[in-house]
Design a protein around this motif. Structure first.
Motif, mmCIF file in Angstrom:
data_model
loop_
_atom_site.group_PDB
_atom_site.id
_atom_site.type_symbol
_atom_site.label_atom_id
_atom_site.label_comp_id
_atom_site.label_asym_id
_atom_site.label_seq_id
_atom_site.Cartn_x
_atom_site.Cartn_y
_atom_site.Cartn_z
ATOM 1 N N MET A 78 0.838 -1.199 0.000
ATOM 2 C CA MET A 78 0.000 0.000 0.000
ATOM 3 C C MET A 78 0.877 1.254 0.000
ATOM 4 S SD MET A 78 -3.020 1.109 -0.292
ATOM 5 C CE MET A 78 -4.053 2.540 -0.002
ATOM 6 N N SER A 79 1.228 1.804 1.169
ATOM 7 C CA SER A 79 1.956 3.078 1.172
ATOM 8 C C SER A 79 3.321 3.008 1.841
ATOM 9 C CB SER A 79 1.116 4.145 1.891
ATOM 10 O OG SER A 79 0.921 3.783 3.248
ATOM 11 N N LYS A 80 3.802 1.778 2.165
ATOM 12 C CA LYS A 80 5.049 1.707 2.937
ATOM 13 C C LYS A 80 5.703 0.336 2.799
ATOM 14 C CE LYS A 80 2.263 0.482 7.026
ATOM 15 N NZ LYS A 80 0.924 0.883 6.557
ATOM 16 N N PRO A 81 6.995 0.251 3.114
ATOM 17 C CA PRO A 81 7.640 -1.060 3.214
ATOM 18 C C PRO A 81 7.167 -1.774 4.484
ATOM 19 C CG PRO A 81 9.248 0.704 2.887
ATOM 20 C CD PRO A 81 7.958 1.349 3.272
ATOM 21 N N ILE A 82 7.062 -3.092 4.411
ATOM 22 C CA ILE A 82 6.687 -3.893 5.578
ATOM 23 C C ILE A 82 7.493 -5.187 5.561
ATOM 24 C CG2 ILE A 82 4.333 -2.975 5.492
ATOM 25 C CD1 ILE A 82 3.436 -5.825 4.573
ATOM 26 N N ILE A 83 7.403 -5.943 6.653
ATOM 27 C CA ILE A 83 7.927 -7.310 6.689
ATOM 28 C C ILE A 83 6.763 -8.244 6.955
ATOM 29 C CG2 ILE A 83 9.427 -8.949 7.888
ATOM 30 C CD1 ILE A 83 11.360 -6.699 8.433
ATOM 31 N N ASP A 128 -0.078 12.559 7.754
ATOM 32 C CA ASP A 128 -0.324 11.307 8.457
ATOM 33 C C ASP A 128 0.276 10.158 7.664
ATOM 34 O OD1 ASP A 128 -1.255 9.100 9.807
ATOM 35 O OD2 ASP A 128 -3.332 9.802 9.948
ATOM 36 N N PHE A 129 1.379 9.594 8.178
ATOM 37 C CA PHE A 129 2.001 8.431 7.536
ATOM 38 C C PHE A 129 1.490 7.124 8.143
ATOM 39 C CE2 PHE A 129 4.868 11.770 6.291
ATOM 40 C CZ PHE A 129 5.382 11.368 5.066
ATOM 41 N N TRP A 130 0.711 7.201 9.214
ATOM 42 C CA TRP A 130 0.223 6.007 9.906
ATOM 43 C C TRP A 130 -0.938 5.386 9.143
ATOM 44 C CZ3 TRP A 130 2.087 3.064 13.725
ATOM 45 C CH2 TRP A 130 1.238 2.232 14.462
ATOM 46 N N LEU A 131 -1.938 6.217 8.794
ATOM 47 C CA LEU A 131 -3.062 5.735 8.003
ATOM 48 C C LEU A 131 -2.655 5.639 6.535
ATOM 49 C CD1 LEU A 131 -6.001 7.725 9.640
ATOM 50 C CD2 LEU A 131 -5.320 5.357 10.052
ATOM 51 N N GLU A 132 -3.542 5.127 5.706
ATOM 52 C CA GLU A 132 -3.213 4.911 4.296
ATOM 53 C C GLU A 132 -4.281 5.526 3.393
ATOM 54 O OE1 GLU A 132 -2.956 0.663 4.085
ATOM 55 O OE2 GLU A 132 -0.866 0.635 4.728
ATOM 56 N N GLY A 133 -3.835 5.907 2.202
ATOM 57 C CA GLY A 133 -4.765 6.443 1.228
ATOM 58 C C GLY A 133 -5.106 7.890 1.493
ATOM 59 N N GLY A 134 -5.896 8.497 0.601
ATOM 60 C CA GLY A 134 -6.299 9.883 0.754
ATOM 61 C C GLY A 134 -5.104 10.811 0.799
ATOM 62 N N GLU A 135 -5.036 11.614 1.854
ATOM 63 C CA GLU A 135 -3.935 12.559 2.020
ATOM 64 C C GLU A 135 -2.792 11.983 2.843
ATOM 65 O OE1 GLU A 135 -3.708 15.607 0.504
ATOM 66 O OE2 GLU A 135 -5.464 14.795 -0.537
ATOM 67 N N GLY A 136 -2.830 10.694 3.089
ATOM 68 C CA GLY A 136 -1.786 10.058 3.874
ATOM 69 C C GLY A 136 -0.445 10.073 3.175
ATOM 70 N N GLY A 137 0.627 10.025 3.967
ATOM 71 C CA GLY A 137 1.968 10.042 3.412
ATOM 72 C C GLY A 137 2.386 8.703 2.830
ATOM 73 N N ILE A 138 3.469 8.742 2.064
ATOM 74 C CA ILE A 138 3.996 7.549 1.392
ATOM 75 C C ILE A 138 5.471 7.407 1.745
ATOM 76 C CG2 ILE A 138 4.520 6.501 -0.858
ATOM 77 C CD1 ILE A 138 2.141 8.203 -1.954
ATOM 78 N N THR A 139 5.880 6.201 2.119
ATOM 79 C CA THR A 139 7.294 5.908 2.335
ATOM 80 C C THR A 139 7.795 5.125 1.132
ATOM 81 O OG1 THR A 139 6.897 5.783 4.718
ATOM 82 C CG2 THR A 139 8.993 4.929 3.912
ATOM 83 N N ARG A 158 17.372 2.248 2.014
ATOM 84 C CA ARG A 158 17.136 3.687 2.120
ATOM 85 C C ARG A 158 15.744 3.986 1.580
ATOM 86 N NH1 ARG A 158 21.461 6.610 3.744
ATOM 87 N NH2 ARG A 158 23.539 5.713 3.413
ATOM 88 N N ASN A 159 15.070 4.952 2.242
ATOM 89 C CA ASN A 159 13.694 5.276 1.882
ATOM 90 C C ASN A 159 13.469 6.779 1.954
ATOM 91 O OD1 ASN A 159 12.485 2.333 2.075
ATOM 92 N ND2 ASN A 159 13.702 2.641 3.917
ATOM 93 N N LEU A 160 12.461 7.244 1.217
ATOM 94 C CA LEU A 160 12.088 8.656 1.197
ATOM 95 C C LEU A 160 10.640 8.791 1.638
ATOM 96 C CD1 LEU A 160 12.754 11.615 0.416
ATOM 97 C CD2 LEU A 160 11.906 11.070 -1.895
ATOM 98 N N TRP A 161 10.396 9.639 2.636
ATOM 99 C CA TRP A 161 9.041 9.915 3.113
ATOM 100 C C TRP A 161 8.496 11.105 2.329
ATOM 101 C CZ3 TRP A 161 7.711 8.690 8.798
ATOM 102 C CH2 TRP A 161 8.463 7.609 9.262
ATOM 103 N N LYS A 162 7.313 10.928 1.702
ATOM 104 C CA LYS A 162 6.736 11.966 0.857
ATOM 105 C C LYS A 162 5.278 12.212 1.235
ATOM 106 C CE LYS A 162 7.208 9.805 -3.007
ATOM 107 N NZ LYS A 162 7.261 9.506 -4.472
ATOM 108 N N THR A 163 4.797 13.411 0.939
ATOM 109 C CA THR A 163 3.380 13.691 1.081
ATOM 110 C C THR A 163 2.622 13.006 -0.053
ATOM 111 O OG1 THR A 163 3.403 15.674 -0.307
ATOM 112 C CG2 THR A 163 3.955 15.949 2.033
ATOM 113 N N ALA A 164 1.295 12.994 0.047
ATOM 114 C CA ALA A 164 0.481 12.405 -1.020
ATOM 115 C C ALA A 164 0.710 13.115 -2.344
ATOM 116 C CB ALA A 164 -0.994 12.455 -0.633
#
Length: 345
Positions: A78-83, A128-139, A158-164
Motif C-alpha cells: 500500500m503506502s510503505k515497506p513492511i515485513i 499522516d504516515f500512519w493511516l493509508e490512502g487519501g492525504e496520507g503520506g507515502i514511504t 534507504r527510503n524517502l518519506w513523501k506527502t500524497a
C-alpha cells in the motif's frame, strides 16, 4: 616374570606374558586417542550453526533460515515497506495475514494499515504516515544498501518519506539483522531518520510508530486469551501508554504458547519509549506520543528535528516459545541492552 629394556618408556611387569606392558606410554596413547575420538564425535554431533540466506524478488527480499522462509521484506505494501510474513521458531506465522491476504480466515479485518511489521508515524510535518490512502503520506523505497547472508542475515535499505502530492519530507536508512536458535528467532531493527529536506516536526499522537500486528489467536481479546506484560510487570491494558524497556505479547498459536517481545535499546531516541499496545492485537513502540497516553487534553509541541539532523531508533523483535518467564525475556533484554552496534549512518 620377564622384563626387557624399552628406551624412554616405563615398564610394568605383565604376569604370564613373555613380554612387558609398556603401560605408561601405551596407556597415555590409548587415553589421548580415546579422548580425541570422543571429541571428534561430540563435534560431529553438534548442530551446524543456522544459516540465513537472502533472495531478491520483484517485490523485495525473502529471508530463509536453513532453507525455510522466515520473513519477506516487501518494499511496497500500500503506502510503505513492511515485513510479512514473520515466522517464529516453530514454523508458525506470528503476525496477522490481513490485509496482505484480503480474504484471510479466522482474523478480524480491521485497521488495514496494520501490516505485519512497519515503521511510520501519524503526524510528520502535518502529514499522516500512519493511516493509508487519501492525504496520507507515502514511504518510498529507494535502494538496498546491504544484503548479506551467513549465520545472520543483514538487509539494509534507504527510503524517502513523501506527502500524497509527492513532496519530500525526510529520509531514512534502515538495517534489519535476522538471527535465531532452537528456542527463538530475533530481528534487530535499526532506523535512522534524517531531516534531508528541511526541518521536521513529529507530532504528539498515539498513532505510531514502530508497529506490529500480532497473530489473531495471540491477542488478549481472543477467546483463548493472550497476555501482555511489560518490564515493570504491568499487564494487558495497564501496559498501554507506559514507558518501558520491553513489552512481551504472549498467546496461543495452533496449540502452542508463543510470544513476541519488543526490546527498546538504550540508544533509542526517548528511551524508554511509551507503548501503543492494545488488547486487540496492535503492538507498537511510540517515541513521540505523550498526551493521549497521559490522558491530557492538549497535545505537546511534539519533537522538532532541525534540518540535516538525525534521530536513531533500535529495537529487537524476539519471537520465542513459551511464556515470558520460560523464555527468560528479562534476562535476554539485559544482554541486548549491552549490545553495541556499528554505526548505520
Amino acid at each position: 616374570m620377564h622384563f626387557r629394556i624399552v628406551p624412554e618408556r616405563s615398564l610394568v611387569a605383565c604376569p604370564g606374558k613373555n613380554w612387558p606392558c609398556e603401560s605408561t606410554f601405551d596407556a597415555f596413547r590409548l587415553f589421548w586417542c580415546t579422548c580425541l575420538s570422543i571429541l571428534t564425535l561430540m563435534v560431529c554431533a553438534q548442530p551446524v550453526a543456522a544459516q540465513f540466506r537472502l533472495e531478491k524478488h520483484a517485490e523485495g527480499v525473502r529471508v530463509f533460515n536453513d532453507g525455510t522462509l522466515v520473513a519477506d521484506y516487501l518494499t511496497k505494501s500500500m503506502s510503505k515497506p513492511i515485513i510479512w510474513p514473520l515466522v517464529g521458531p516453530t514454523g508458525k506465522q506470528m503476525t496477522r495475514a490481513y490485509p496482505m491476504v484480503a480474504d484471510s480466515e479466522n482474523e478480524k479485518h480491521d485497521h488495514p494499515h496494520h501490516r505485519s511489521l512497519w515503521f511510520t508515524h501519524g503526524d510528520v510535518n502535518g502529514t499522516d504516515f500512519w493511516l493509508e490512502g487519501g492525504e496520507g503520506g507515502i514511504t518510498e523505497h529507494l535502494e538496498f544498501t546491504q544484503l548479506e547472508d551467513g549465520e545472520q542475515a543483514v538487509l539494509a535499505t534507504r527510503n524517502l518519506w513523501k506527502t500524497a502530492a509527492g513532496e519530500p519530507v525526510l529520509s531514512d536508512h534502515r538495517r534489519f539483522t535476522f538471527g535465531g536458535d532452537n528456542h527463538a528467532r530475533w530481528l534487530d531493527c535499526e532506523i535512522v531518520l534524517t531531516a534531508t529536506h528541511g526541518p521536521v516536526n513529529f507530532g504528539d499522537t498515539k498513532e505510531g510508530t514502530f508497529g506490529l500486528r500480532i497473530a489473531e489467536s495471540m491477542k488478549v481479546d481472543h477467546e483463548d486469551g493472550g497476555k501482555i506484560i511489560n518490564s515493570h510487570g504491568d499487564e494487558d491494558s495497564k501496559a498501554w501508554g507506559v514507558a518501558a524497556e520491553w513489552v512481551d505479547y504472549v498467546g496461543p498459536v495452533d496449540g502452542e504458547t508463543l510470544g513476541i517481545a519488543i526490546f527498546c535499546h538504550p540508544s533509542t531516541f526517548h528511551f524508554p519509549n511509551r507503548w501503543h499496545v492494545r488488547t486487540y492485537g496492535l503492538f507498537a513502540a511510540n517515541p513521540f506520543g505523550v498526551h493521549h497516553f497521559l490522558n491530557q487534553k492538549d497535545p505537546t509541541a511534539g519533537v522538532d528535528l532541525p534540518a540535516g539532523e538525525k534521530l536513531l531508533f533500535r529495537y529487537r523483535v524476539l519471537l520465542h516459545t513459551g511464556n515470558t518467564e520460560e523464555a527468560k525475556v528479562a534476562e535476554l533484554y539485559g544482554d541486548y541492552a549491552k549490545t553495541e552496534f556499528p554505526d548505520l549512518d
